[in-house]
Design a protein around this motif. Structure first.
Motif, PDB file in Angstrom:
ATOM      1  N   ASN A   1      44.087  33.649  55.198  1.00  0.00           N
ATOM      2  CA  ASN A   1      44.184  34.961  55.691  1.00  0.00           C
ATOM      3  C   ASN A   1      44.727  36.793  54.393  1.00  0.00           C
ATOM      4  N   THR A   2      44.411  37.414  55.278  1.00  0.00           N
ATOM      5  CA  THR A   2      45.009  38.515  53.767  1.00  0.00           C
ATOM      6  C   THR A   2      45.463  38.586  53.284  1.00  0.00           C
ATOM      7  N   ASN A   3      46.282  38.158  53.042  1.00  0.00           N
ATOM      8  CA  ASN A   3      47.588  38.073  52.204  1.00  0.00           C
ATOM      9  C   ASN A   3      47.444  36.453  50.828  1.00  0.00           C
ATOM     10  N   GLN A   4      47.245  36.039  51.422  1.00  0.00           N
ATOM     11  CA  GLN A   4      46.302  34.494  50.605  1.00  0.00           C
ATOM     12  C   GLN A   4      45.990  35.253  49.289  1.00  0.00           C
ATOM     13  N   ILE A   5      44.846  36.280  49.684  1.00  0.00           N
ATOM     14  CA  ILE A   5      43.573  36.553  49.092  1.00  0.00           C
ATOM     15  C   ILE A   5      43.805  37.772  48.803  1.00  0.00           C
ATOM     16  N   GLU A   6      44.818  38.481  48.816  1.00  0.00           N
ATOM     17  CA  GLU A   6      45.320  39.798  48.142  1.00  0.00           C
ATOM     18  C   GLU A   6      46.274  39.568  46.425  1.00  0.00           C
ATOM     19  N   ALA A   7      47.226  37.744  46.893  1.00  0.00           N
ATOM     20  CA  ALA A   7      47.942  37.101  46.077  1.00  0.00           C
ATOM     21  C   ALA A   7      46.526  36.624  45.140  1.00  0.00           C
ATOM     22  N   LEU A   8      45.664  35.914  45.739  1.00  0.00           N
ATOM     23  CA  LEU A   8      44.423  35.177  44.650  1.00  0.00           C
ATOM     24  C   LEU A   8      43.895  36.360  43.583  1.00  0.00           C
TER      25      LEU A   8
END
Length: 80
Positions: free
Chosen positions: A2-9
């Motif tokens: 999801n978007t949060n995981q992509i931003e964290a990555l």
């Protein structure tokens, strides 16, 4: 993902990239210093070997006569 995981990555990759950019010059400098130190050490070893080959087999310790004469000269200078 999801978007949060992509931003964290993306954030972790950015931090890792900045870390590499900041550490890389010091690692290159350390490697350069070690190479220069090794070259200096090798040059000193070669210089020492050349000096060993040039030295004569005679002892550099002064003879008893020389030591005695130098002692007599210094006593004369003190007494006069």
């Amino acid at each position: 993902m999801n978007t949060n995981q992509i931003e964290a990555l993306i954030g972790m990759l950015a931090v890792a990239g900045l870390f590499v950019i900041m550490v890389l010059p010091s690692l290159i400098g350390i490697a350069h210093d070690r190479r220069v130190d090794r070259e200096i050490r090798e040059a000193q070893d070669q210089r020492g070997q050349k000096e060993d080959q040039k030295s004569s087999s005679r002892s550099t310790v002064p003879s008893t006569a020389t030591w005695y004469a130098e002692g007599r000269r210094s006593k004369k200078l003190v007494n006069s």
